[in-house]
Structure formats: structure tokens, C-alpha cells
Design a protein around this motif. Sequence first.
Motif, PDB file in Angstrom:
ATOM      1  N   VAL A   1       0.843  -1.199   0.000  1.00 12.35           N
ATOM      2  CA  VAL A   1       0.000   0.000   0.000  1.00 12.35           C
ATOM      3  C   VAL A   1       0.880   1.251   0.000  1.00 12.35           C
ATOM      4  CG1 VAL A   1      -1.725   1.332   1.291  1.00 12.35           C
ATOM      5  CG2 VAL A   1      -1.969  -1.150   1.074  1.00 12.35           C
ATOM      6  N   VAL A   2       1.950   1.249   0.795  1.00 11.80           N
ATOM      7  CA  VAL A   2       2.886   2.383   0.819  1.00 11.80           C
ATOM      8  C   VAL A   2       3.443   2.620  -0.585  1.00 11.80           C
ATOM      9  CG1 VAL A   2       5.143   3.186   1.654  1.00 11.80           C
ATOM     10  CG2 VAL A   2       3.519   2.143   3.249  1.00 11.80           C
ATOM     11  N   ALA A   3       3.916   1.574  -1.237  1.00  9.57           N
ATOM     12  CA  ALA A   3       4.508   1.711  -2.571  1.00  9.57           C
ATOM     13  C   ALA A   3       3.482   2.214  -3.581  1.00  9.57           C
ATOM     14  CB  ALA A   3       5.097   0.371  -3.024  1.00  9.57           C
ATOM     15  N   LEU A   4       2.287   1.680  -3.532  1.00  9.24           N
ATOM     16  CA  LEU A   4       1.231   2.078  -4.460  1.00  9.24           C
ATOM     17  C   LEU A   4       0.873   3.553  -4.302  1.00  9.24           C
ATOM     18  CD1 LEU A   4      -1.247   0.569  -6.246  1.00  9.24           C
ATOM     19  CD2 LEU A   4      -2.472   1.458  -4.280  1.00  9.24           C
ATOM     20  N   LEU A   5       0.663   3.989  -3.050  1.00  7.00           N
ATOM     21  CA  LEU A   5       0.291   5.381  -2.811  1.00  7.00           C
ATOM     22  C   LEU A   5       1.442   6.337  -3.073  1.00  7.00           C
ATOM     23  CD1 LEU A   5      -2.008   4.980   0.315  1.00  7.00           C
ATOM     24  CD2 LEU A   5      -2.691   5.473  -2.034  1.00  7.00           C
ATOM     25  N   LYS A   6       2.643   5.928  -2.730  1.00  9.43           N
ATOM     26  CA  LYS A   6       3.810   6.780  -2.991  1.00  9.43           C
ATOM     27  C   LYS A   6       3.940   7.023  -4.487  1.00  9.43           C
ATOM     28  CE  LYS A   6       8.819   6.794  -2.638  1.00  9.43           C
ATOM     29  NZ  LYS A   6      10.016   6.021  -2.287  1.00  9.43           N
ATOM     30  N   GLU A   7       3.867   5.980  -5.279  1.00  4.51           N
ATOM     31  CA  GLU A   7       3.966   6.098  -6.735  1.00  4.51           C
ATOM     32  C   GLU A   7       2.850   6.988  -7.282  1.00  4.51           C
ATOM     33  OE1 GLU A   7       5.065   5.152 -10.764  1.00  4.51           O
ATOM     34  OE2 GLU A   7       6.126   4.594  -8.937  1.00  4.51           O
ATOM     35  N   ARG A   8       1.661   6.729  -6.853  1.00  8.77           N
ATOM     36  CA  ARG A   8       0.493   7.472  -7.348  1.00  8.77           C
ATOM     37  C   ARG A   8       0.574   8.957  -7.008  1.00  8.77           C
ATOM     38  NH1 ARG A   8      -5.423   6.185  -4.979  1.00  8.77           N
ATOM     39  NH2 ARG A   8      -6.428   8.102  -5.627  1.00  8.77           N
ATOM     40  N   LEU A   9       0.876   9.269  -5.750  1.00  9.20           N
ATOM     41  CA  LEU A   9       0.835  10.660  -5.302  1.00  9.20           C
ATOM     42  C   LEU A   9       2.049  11.467  -5.758  1.00  9.20           C
ATOM     43  CD1 LEU A   9      -0.714   9.939  -1.824  1.00  9.20           C
ATOM     44  CD2 LEU A   9      -1.837  11.071  -3.744  1.00  9.20           C
ATOM     45  N   GLN A  10       3.188  10.821  -5.919  1.00  2.00           N
ATOM     46  CA  GLN A  10       4.363  11.531  -6.409  1.00  2.00           C
ATOM     47  C   GLN A  10       4.239  11.863  -7.891  1.00  2.00           C
ATOM     48  OE1 GLN A  10       7.608   8.955  -5.214  1.00  2.00           O
ATOM     49  NE2 GLN A  10       8.097  10.307  -3.496  1.00  2.00           N
ATOM     50  N   ASN A  11       3.417  11.123  -8.606  1.00  9.07           N
ATOM     51  CA  ASN A  11       3.298  11.325 -10.053  1.00  9.07           C
ATOM     52  C   ASN A  11       2.054  12.099 -10.464  1.00  9.07           C
ATOM     53  OD1 ASN A  11       5.723   9.986 -10.732  1.00  9.07           O
ATOM     54  ND2 ASN A  11       4.715   8.034 -10.391  1.00  9.07           N
ATOM     55  N   GLU A  12       1.306  12.629  -9.532  1.00  6.88           N
ATOM     56  CA  GLU A  12       0.124  13.419  -9.885  1.00  6.88           C
ATOM     57  C   GLU A  12       0.510  14.846 -10.221  1.00  6.88           C
ATOM     58  OE1 GLU A  12      -2.819  13.094  -6.754  1.00  6.88           O
ATOM     59  OE2 GLU A  12      -3.709  11.414  -7.783  1.00  6.88           O
TER      60      GLU A  12
END
Length: 162
Positions: free
Chosen positions: A151-162
Motif C-alpha cells: 500500500v505504501v509503494a502504491l500510494l507513494k507512486e500514485r501521489l508523487q506522479n500526480e
Amino acid sequence: MVQTLPVSTAILGFGNPVRADDGVGVYVAQRLQEALEGVEKCQVFDMGTSAFEVLFQLKAHQRIILIDAVVNTGEATGTIYRLPASEVEAQIEEDPLVFLHGLKWNQALSYARKILGDDYPEEVEVYLISVEDTRFNVGMSDEAKAGADQVVALLKERLQNE
């Protein structure tokens, strides 16, 4: 080309870190506080077992992401579920004597919808991580931690790339 600004996002991690795997939401919040430091328009809150305080964290954000443990799913520990909050929100209870310390976050969301009205966030989603061990114990199982790390990896990737 229309450029969109990042959506103001609050991430709320719930759980009790002295109840073994029940601490997965807090673990995710702590890891994301480090990983998302400096990411514009994103705040991470370690909510522990405080659900009613959710009401006061929601107003300034357009999107809320909640992370918590879920027991008795029949799936392996660490299994991740992603769903819109509408799937888990409890019905608003009109009882003015509701015991606030016993309020769960899904009930708090229902109250927030009523109290905040038009200021209620447009987007609310929930990540639940399947757990089995909620006994009094500091530390999580490897399986619960692996799910939390996903979950950390998924959200980190998603939010850093918005």
C-alpha cells in the motif's frame, strides 16, 4: 492543454500498534510521512485509534485516503482491499448520546458527511489490509507488513506522479 493542479489529499492511517497486526494503518501512515515529505498538497496523519477526529481533518481536502486493518476476511494476512468509502460507511445514527470514544472511522465518515455538507471531500477511498493477529503484542507479522508495504509503494507512486 489544460494543466490540472494536484488534488489536496489527506491520508489517514488507523490502528493500534500494540495490538499486533491491527497497527498496519499506523505503519503505512508513518512510512508515507517519510516517503511523501515535500509532496505538494498531501498530508499524512497517524490517527491511531482516534476516529472522531477524522471530522476535523477532512474539511481542507478534496480527497481522503484511509488505511486500516480488517479481520475475518477469509483471505491471507496481507491481502489488500481497495474500495470507495461509500461501500463501508455506516448509516448516520441520530442518537445525540453517541459515545464518541467508541466511534469507528466508518461511522465518523457518516457524521462528517452530515456535518461538513458541501465541504465534504469529493473523493474518499479506503484501503483495508487483511489481518488475523490482533492480540496485545508490539510488532506485526511479516505478512501484514508485506501488505502494508504494498500500500505504501502504491500510494507513494500514485501521489508523487500526480
